[in-house]
Design a protein around this motif. Structure first.
Motif, PDB file in Angstrom:
ATOM      1  N   GLN A 120      17.645 -18.200 -30.458  1.00 60.27           N
ATOM      2  CA  GLN A 120      16.275 -17.921 -30.900  1.00 60.27           C
ATOM      3  C   GLN A 120      16.214 -17.761 -32.414  1.00 60.27           C
ATOM      4  O   GLN A 120      15.313 -18.308 -33.074  1.00 60.27           O
ATOM      5  N   THR A 172      16.605 -21.111 -33.985  1.00 57.44           N
ATOM      6  CA  THR A 172      15.382 -21.895 -33.773  1.00 57.44           C
ATOM      7  C   THR A 172      14.316 -21.505 -34.785  1.00 57.44           C
ATOM      8  O   THR A 172      13.633 -22.366 -35.365  1.00 57.44           O
ATOM      9  N   ASN A 210      12.605 -24.035 -37.557  1.00 56.21           N
ATOM     10  CA  ASN A 210      11.155 -24.230 -37.680  1.00 56.21           C
ATOM     11  C   ASN A 210      10.663 -23.926 -39.087  1.00 56.21           C
ATOM     12  O   ASN A 210       9.667 -24.501 -39.542  1.00 56.21           O
ATOM     13  N   SER A 229       9.497 -29.992 -34.955  1.00 54.66           N
ATOM     14  CA  SER A 229       9.250 -28.695 -34.335  1.00 54.66           C
ATOM     15  C   SER A 229      10.373 -28.419 -33.356  1.00 54.66           C
ATOM     16  O   SER A 229      10.842 -29.340 -32.662  1.00 54.66           O
ATOM     17  N   SER A 284      12.151 -25.832 -30.253  1.00 53.96           N
ATOM     18  CA  SER A 284      11.836 -24.885 -29.184  1.00 53.96           C
ATOM     19  C   SER A 284      13.104 -24.471 -28.454  1.00 53.96           C
ATOM     20  O   SER A 284      14.044 -25.264 -28.308  1.00 53.96           O
TER      21      SER A 284
END
Length: 356
Positions: free
Chosen positions: A68, A71, A75, A109, A111
């Motif tokens: 996370q 990520t 981003n 992007s 995820s």
């Protein structure tokens, strides 16, 4: 079968500090790094290996950097990705996959995947030393639109070649080998309070088990019963994720309160901190088929541009002046005497095994 070794040569009261700095940027999804303080400055090196002596107090990540967190970094910093911060295997290698990418260059992007459960709290993999250094720069420069090329490290666009030394005043950085080693294996309570080293980063001199949960001395690796996640010797299976959430082995922390410094993923270190064509990893990984790979005796040195499904990292930082140093373990002197004596026996056994 995946190889148990990395693919290059050689061979408690716990203080939790939010380490995201007050910064000029306002990232939409700020990353915080839980840090623990490693005190007891001036400890000597481990006499068995020659590592672990650190003359100052410092902080190190309680956990590996997670999927996370990485990520969020992508981003913010990789809408275009000229430095290959994203590896497509982060999506396609289901052993450790955790991040998908959509869009086109300039508008990428990223995820978090649901890969055998939400992957967000598992350690990031497929990261090179250069990726880790850029993450450290981004943290130092305030996240958001913070620069990835200057700060803790002056990278100047490099994605291979020499790994540079950290700059003076770095607030986040890849730990040196001694810093990483001390946080993993050292305890000032051993040897009647004189200090010493455990063999494993679980405060143990006995081979760890690999059962996820609250039992002591457990780690994510291939033990006698098989892989930690599946508890089966079959595999690795192409559709199975083998990572565990950081901190999942709740009672298997190091003396200073770090988790997963034995098992889960190998972690980058800066060796002695100088500019070099090599960088190190330690800690062992989910695929490791022998507990010695998780131990203080095992280290790898190789190409800092390498990154695979067992390659992760944690950050270090200077100690905050306002943070008091306290005993995070509270072990009694009797336990210290017993573990110290047993450690001599186990160290001799493992040392002989590694030399065989």
């Amino acid at each position: 079968m995946k190889l148990a070794y990395m693919p290059f040569n050689s061979h408690i009261a716990l203080i939790v500090i939010v380490a995201a700095m007050v910064v000029p940027h306002s990232p939409a999804h700020a990353v915080t790094i839980d840090m623990v303080t490693v005190g007891n400055p001036g400890n000597t090196n481990d006499p068995e290996t020659g590592y672990g002596g650190v003359s100052y107090s410092y902080q190190i990540g309680k956990y590996d950097v997670t999927i996370q967190q990485y990520t969020d970094f992508l981003n913010a910093a990789a809408k275009s990705d000229p430095y290959s911060l994203y590896n497509t295997s982060m999506e396609t290698d289901l052993y450790s996959a955790g991040i998908s990418r959509t869009g086109s260059d300039g508008s990428y992007s990223y995820s978090v995947l649901n890969n055998g459960g939400n992957s967000g709290n598992r350690p990031i993999t497929y990261v090179s030393w250069f990726d880790a250094a850029r993450f450290a720069n981004w943290m130092q420069n305030g996240q958001g639109s913070g620069d990835t090329e200057t700060g803790a490290y002056t990278l100047a666009g490099a994605t291979s070649g020499y790994a540079v030394a950290k700059n003076p005043g770095a607030t986040f950085y890849v730990p040196t080998e001694n810093e990483w080693y001390k946080a993993a294996y050292y305890s000032p309570t051993l040897n009647s309070g004189a200090g010493g080293y455990f063999i494993y980063a679980t405060q143990s001199n006995s081979d760890p088990g690999n059962i996820v949960g609250s039992s002591a001395n457990q780690a994510n690796y291939y033990a006698g019963n098989g892989y930690s996640v599946t508890q089966s010797p079959d595999g690795p299976n192409s559709d199975q994720n083998y990572l565990t959430d950081v901190g999942a082995f709740a009672n298997s922390a190091s003396y200073y309160g770090t988790f997963d410094q034995s098992g889960n993923v190998h972690q980058w270190n800066d060796l002695n901190g100088t500019t070099s064509l090599a960088r190190g990893t330690r800690g062992g990984a989910w695929s490791g088929g022998d507990p010695i790979i998780l131990s203080a005796y095992f280290r790898d040195v190789g190409d800092p541009s390498w990154g695979g499904d067992t390659a992760g990292f944690r950050l270090a930082s200077p100690v905050a002046a306002s943070v008091p140093e306290i005993d995070p373990a509270g072990f009694g002197s009797v336990l210290a005497l017993v573990t110290g004596a047993l450690g001599l026996v186990e160290r001799r056994r493992l040392k002989a095994k590694l030399a065989a």
